[in-house]
Scaffold this active site. Structure first.
Site, PDB file in Angstrom:
ATOM      1  CB  CYS A  79      -4.022  42.171  19.493  1.00 46.10           C
ATOM      2  SG  CYS A  79      -4.648  43.539  18.496  1.00 46.10           S
ATOM      3  CG  HIS A 180      -1.612  45.363  22.102  1.00 47.03           C
ATOM      4  ND1 HIS A 180      -0.834  44.439  21.450  1.00 47.03           N
ATOM      5  CD2 HIS A 180      -2.417  45.890  21.167  1.00 47.03           C
ATOM      6  CE1 HIS A 180      -1.146  44.412  20.174  1.00 47.03           C
ATOM      7  NE2 HIS A 180      -2.109  45.279  19.966  1.00 47.03           N
ATOM      8  CD  GLU A 182       1.683  43.580  24.047  1.00 42.74           C
ATOM      9  OE1 GLU A 182       0.738  43.066  24.680  1.00 42.74           O
ATOM     10  OE2 GLU A 182       1.666  43.750  22.817  1.00 42.74           O
TER      11      GLU A 182
END
Lengths: 201, 252
Positions: A79, A180, A182
């Site tokens: 990011c 992202h 994750e």
């Protein structure tokens, strides 16, 4: 050991948990030596480019990150962390980035919703160890600024948001993901797993 | 282009899921973290936790739920319910939530929106609006306190104000449609989507898979939220997405 570079910004909990879920040891650290010894390093980040660069400089993590990149071991910016890898950012005035990749970070401009927030589909442009064995799919983005790469060959994947948006970049051992991983379900975890697979040891 | 999102909502009280849970394949169906992980596996794009704890202890428990959830799931999640100060937001975001939902507190103190947006970024601030049609006005009115109090505020004016104060997203619940299972409130959702330049999550009334396509096409919503129908397995996230794909709606 995977180092998650801590320069006092952002929520590092999700990234470090994701790394651990993939079977790697993660350490959130601002210790230069610990970072340089790690098998792979991740530069996370949320917030404003200028603030983040200021924090990176104050904590000495700018030099540590450059030294890590120079070591040849895999480095991943996520990011804002990806944006910081580039030469120049224009968020709230012009700022110098880490300069590990040529390019500029510019604000989305247009008659559409900003930030670019939500699930968008990746278009793979060229083969990369990050996307090896994976199919194009959706990942989760949240950002108001995006990267104009200085060198097209560094672009691995884009997403379409009223223009092609830089989504994955690669220059040698330096990688970046604008979304992202994750927070991007199975595809995100697979991309992260591929990155971690580049770590020795 | 962005995919339309399907969002299950979990009501949590004192660290336990309270509303309509009917999962046989979970060890502990009352554990919000296990349920969240299940929805993640089933293809939910995002989750919303609504903390309805009334006590200080219950709220403290929620922080632990947020922390555990952040370690378990791979999709973004929002936490709402009883958040009235920037410090509350900070605790929840620090624990690993991606977004904060504010409702009554924002109506009573709109500065909470701008303070939160400045501090954490607009993308973290979801303004939840409970709206009901007011036939005297011929338009929708905002309700607070879990739908118990009429505010006297026009919903379309409120969403514009919330956006200008820095809200990143609207979670719009139609009190007229909620619980009916007859479909989302298309007129309300359309009016709010047209009034606001930020994403709108439609909530209230989902009963069948087709309802989601309707609210995306005709209501111009960016996301659809439901609770009971998912918890009771009347619908699965996967079935909703299959239907949307058939209808040509982009989903993940």
């Amino acid at each position: 050991m995977i180092a998650i570079i801590d320069y006092g910004l952002g929520n590092l909990h999700s990234v470090s948990k994701a790394v651990e879920r993939l079977g790697f040891k993660a350490v959130v650290t601002a210790d230069r030596n610990e970072i340089l010894e790690a098998d792979a390093a991740i530069l996370p980040g949320v917030g404003a480019f200028g603030d983040a660069m200021a924090y990176l400089r104050e904590t000495g993590m700018d030099d540590a990150t450059r030294a890590y990149a120079a070591s040849g071991k895999p480095l991943l910016g996520i990011c804002l962390g990806m944006q910081l890898l580039f030469a120049e950012g224009e968020e709230h005035g012009s700022h110098e980035g880490l300069g590990l990749l040529p390019g500029r970070v510019v604000r989305f401009e247009g008659d559409y919703k900003i930030p670019h927030m939500g699930w968008n589909r990746l278009d793979f442009l060229r083969p990369s160890p990050l996307t090896a064995g994976l199919e194009e799919g959706h990942v989760y983005f949240v950002h108001s600024y995006h990267v104009h790469v200085g060198e097209e060959s560094h672009l691995v994947a884009t997403a379409d948001y009223y223009q092609p948006v830089t989504a994955i970049v690669e220059r040698g051992n330096v990688y970046g993901m604008q979304f992202h991983p994750e927070k991007s379900g199975e595809l995100g975890m697979s991309l992260l797993r591929n990155f971690l697979g580049l770590a020795r040891g | 282009m962005l995919a339309k999102r399907i969002i299950p909502c979990l009501d949590v009280k004192d660290g336990r899921v309270v509303k309509g849970v009917n999962f046989v394949n979970l060890r502990d169906a009352g554990d919000p973290v296990e349920l969240a992980a299940l929805y993640d596996r089933e293809g939910a794009d995002e989750l919303v936790f609504l903390d309805i704890s009334a006590s200080v202890e219950g709220r403290a428990t929620m922080i632990e739920v947020v922390r555990r959830t952040a370690g378990e799931i791979t999709i973004p999640f929002t936490v709402g319910g009883g958040i009235s100060q920037v410090d509350d937001m900070k605790r929840i975001l620090r624990a690993g939530a991606d977004k904060i939902g504010i409702n009554t507190a924002a109506v009573l103190n709109p500065r909470l929106i701008s303070d939160g947006a400045r501090r954490f970024g607009s993308q973290c601030i979801v303004v939840a609006v409970d709206a009901k049609f007011n036939s005297e006005w011929g338009e929708w009115e905002v309700y607070t306190h879990g739908g118990r109090k009429a505010s006297g505020i026009r919903a379309l004016e409120w969403v514009r104000q919330a956006e200008s104060l820095g809200a990143g997203e609207l979670l719009l619940t139609s009190m007229d449609a909620d619980g009916t299972k007859d479909g989302f409130d298309i007129a309300l959702t359309r009016a709010v989507s047209d009034a606001a330049g930020i994403p709108v999550i439609a909530s209230g009334g989902a009963g069948r898979t087709e309802h989601f396509g309707e609210v995306f096409r005709e209501g111009r919503a960016d996301a659809g939220l439901a609770a009971t129908i998912f918890h009771y397995k009347e619908l699965t996230v996967a079935a909703v997405k299959d239907e949307l794909r058939r209808e040509g709606v982009e989903v993940r």
